[in-house]
Motif scaffolding. Structure first.
Motif, PDB file in Angstrom:
ATOM      1  N   ARG B  47       0.832  -1.216   0.000  1.00 19.78           N
ATOM      2  CA  ARG B  47       0.000   0.000   0.000  1.00 19.78           C
ATOM      3  C   ARG B  47       0.863   1.262   0.000  1.00 19.78           C
ATOM      4  O   ARG B  47       0.458   2.275  -0.571  1.00 19.78           O
ATOM      5  N   LEU B  52      -1.014   4.630  -1.305  1.00 21.25           N
ATOM      6  CA  LEU B  52      -2.175   4.709  -0.416  1.00 21.25           C
ATOM      7  C   LEU B  52      -1.783   5.099   1.001  1.00 21.25           C
ATOM      8  O   LEU B  52      -2.560   5.750   1.702  1.00 21.25           O
ATOM      9  N   TYR B  53      -0.618   4.668   1.445  1.00 22.06           N
ATOM     10  CA  TYR B  53      -0.123   5.023   2.781  1.00 22.06           C
ATOM     11  C   TYR B  53       1.145   5.859   2.622  1.00 22.06           C
ATOM     12  O   TYR B  53       1.956   5.599   1.730  1.00 22.06           O
ATOM     13  N   ALA B  54       1.307   6.795   3.547  1.00 24.48           N
ATOM     14  CA  ALA B  54       2.573   7.539   3.616  1.00 24.48           C
ATOM     15  C   ALA B  54       3.479   6.827   4.618  1.00 24.48           C
ATOM     16  O   ALA B  54       3.019   6.465   5.699  1.00 24.48           O
ATOM     17  N   PRO B  75      -1.184  11.488  -7.342  1.00 22.88           N
ATOM     18  CA  PRO B  75      -1.989  10.909  -8.422  1.00 22.88           C
ATOM     19  C   PRO B  75      -1.150  10.434  -9.609  1.00 22.88           C
ATOM     20  O   PRO B  75      -1.518   9.463 -10.263  1.00 22.88           O
ATOM     21  N   ARG B  78      -0.011   7.011  -8.700  1.00 22.97           N
ATOM     22  CA  ARG B  78      -1.113   6.045  -8.746  1.00 22.97           C
ATOM     23  C   ARG B  78      -1.535   5.743 -10.185  1.00 22.97           C
ATOM     24  O   ARG B  78      -2.022   4.658 -10.483  1.00 22.97           O
TER      25      ARG B  78
END
Lengths: 252, 297
Positions: B47, B52-54, B75, B78
């Motif tokens: 993730r 999705l996660y920092a 973005p 992603r």
């Protein structure tokens, strides 16, 4: 991207007969029951009904029994149509956002480049459009029914026009934003829906007090309500966008 | 430049560390495995790489886009990553095609309709494309999820447990799909419990147990273990083997010829054979050792 989200959300609503049925049942009741009751009272017990509205609401209607009772309904039933946009928006928004988590579509959705603002805005518009459309259709049917029973045009008056055209969108936004905020914190979409739906209780209480003849809500109240709801909308949207954080949503 | 460079990534939730010291690189066109017991931090790592996660600490670069502490990939990152989530995660009332089209549009795929059609064909889903997602079999759902991960032609594909919960037939189908991707030189990070998947598909695998334990190079080709009942000089069968190693009474052979042929040659050369068995891949040994260590902790 907002358009893509809206189109998908509306397609899902169209494909869900149970959701559509539950969305249609409350407006149908809100429109049909008072008009049917009015029609029945006028035929079954016209004198007692007129005496009742004169005692409770102080109505002096020279145009006859039907017009007298209809004017009472016209004046007092508006809060019910203010409950509708909140309730319907909550019904859709809580399902669409909480449902993403339940169906495990949240992670693939958040893994796309689409911004959280676009997701929230797209889902909000998709919840508000059917809620408002149904409210307006129901209000139009109610006005037509009341006018038909009264025998002349009672509705819509200025309060109804303001309530349905100005206040309803603000209330639909309020219901939607509340559902977004609640469903970002509550895991179960049904629990989120029930919790968010409790926001209609103050309006229902006002309706009960008004029907009991204890209060008479006038234009000043509806203007004040519109201002208060608009302020609450701005605050709720700001909170919703902040809460709709990718990491927070996935780790709850 | 490597497709993925992870440097000392660390992530915790509510003060509880999920993973730390995760460092590895994945070259373009490489299939890299992530192995570890449940709760080892594999999905958290994936993730972070998916934006999705920092991470709390460390840094990474995925498809050229940075991930830094407190800042997950944006973005752009992603848009260059295809993520297969552990559960397929589609909308039950929409058809397979509608679901795929929705994600293709969100991913800003070029010519989404054509791309979706091509992927439905590639994964043999064309004739089921207009059925509601809820009516598809588990294997079809998983193939659709893989198609979604590929719909925007990503630079990096992250697969989180692609065969978990599938029946043997669906497992085989999905493994073949991943093998196809590997053969097409896609850059893949494969997160799995199944050693045979890693052995078959990956060139390297990282063992994770809260932190990076080791990176293991996968050796292809099955070894044959022959236990000898008496000392024996195996020089006479070297021609039949790619490699041959005698360690005490154990002879390890990487066969060039069929097993019966090798055994017959050994017997002809005077070997007294006690047992012939396939040799467990070192990956399995390492995995079992890792599990034992994780349990001790």
């Amino acid at each position: 991207m907002i358009g893509v989200v809206i189109r998908k959300e509306l397609l899902e609503v169209r494909r869900s007969p149970i959701l559509l049925l539950s969305m249609a049942s409350l407006p149908a009741t809100v429109v049909a029951v008072p008009i049917a009751l009015l029609a029945w009272l006028v035929r079954a017990a016209p004198e007692q009904a007129l005496l009742f509205v004169q005692d409770v609401y102080g109505v002096r209607e020279s145009a006859g029994v039907a017009a007298g009772i209809a004017s009472v309904l016209a004046r007092n039933w508006l809060p019910m149509f203010l409950v509708l946009p909140i309730f319907l928006a909550v019904l859709l928004a809580a399902q669409s956002i909480g449902g993403e988590r339940e169906r495990r579509t949240l992670e693939p959705l958040l893994a796309t480049p689409v911004s959280t603002l676009s997701i929230v805005a797209g889902k909000s518009v998709a919840a508000m459009v059917p809620a408002l459309a149904i409210t307006w259709i129901a209000a139009a049917l109610f006005c037509l029914g009341i006018d038909a029973v009264a025998g002349h045009m009672l509705l819509p008056d200025s309060a109804w026009l303001f309530g349905t055209l100005a206040l309803s969108p603000l209330l639909a936004l309020f219901g939607n934003a509340t559902a977004v905020v609640v469903s970002s914190r509550v895991l179960d979409p049904r629990a989120a829906q029930n919790l968010a739906a409790t926001t209609v209780l103050p309006l229902l209480a006002l309706l009960v007090f008004q029907l009991a003849g204890r209060i008479a809500l006038g234009p000043r109240f509806y203007f004040a309500l519109a201002a208060g709801v608009a302020a609450a909308d701005v605050a709720l949207i700001a909170i919703a966008v902040r809460l709709f954080d990718r990491e927070k949503l996935l780790t709850r | 430049m490597a497709a993925i460079e992870a440097d000392a990534l660390a992530k915790s939730f509510g003060g509880r560390p999920a993973c730390r010291e995760i460092s590895f690189t994945v070259e373009r066109g490489e299939v890299f495995g992530l192995l570890g017991p449940n709760g080892a931090g594999k999905t958290t790592t994936l993730r972070m790489l998916a934006g999705l996660y920092a991470p709390d600490a460390g840094a990474a670069r995925v498809a050229g886009y940075p991930i830094t502490p407190g800042r997950p990939g944006g973005p752009e990152l992603r848009a260059r990553v295809g993520l297969l989530t552990e559960s397929p995660g589609f909308y039950d009332r929409l058809t397979a095609r509608e679901n795929l089209m929705y994600f293709a549009r969100l991913q800003k795929a070029r010519e989404p309709a054509r791309r979706c059609g091509a992927l439905l064909d590639r994964f043999a889903l064309r004739e089921h494309a207009d059925r509601p997602f809820a009516e598809l079999s588990r294997g079809m759902k998983q193939k659709l999820a893989i198609a979604r991960a590929l719909v925007h032609d990503p630079d990096v594909i992250l697969l989180d447990e692609p065969t978990v919960g599938l029946d043997p037939e669906a497992t085989r189908e999905v493994r073949n799909v991943v093998a196809q991707l590997a053969a097409d030189h896609a850059t893949i990070v494969l997160c799995t419990h199944h050693l045979e998947e890693v052995e078959r598909l990956c060139s390297r695998a990282a063992f994770i147990a809260g932190r990076l334990v080791a990176i293991h190079e996968i050796r292809r080709g099955s070894l044959l273990r022959i236990e000898l009942a008496a000392p024996f000089a195996p020089d006479g069968v070297r021609a039949l083997c790619h490699s041959l190693r005698l360690s005490g009474s154990t002879l390890l052979i990487e066969p060039r010829a069929e097993v019966p042929e090798i055994v017959a040659a050994l017997v002809r050369a005077g070997a007294r054979i006690a047992e012939v068995a396939p040799h467990r891949d070192p990956l399995e040994d390492a995995w079992l050792q890792l599990l034992a260590e994780a349990r001790e902790r």
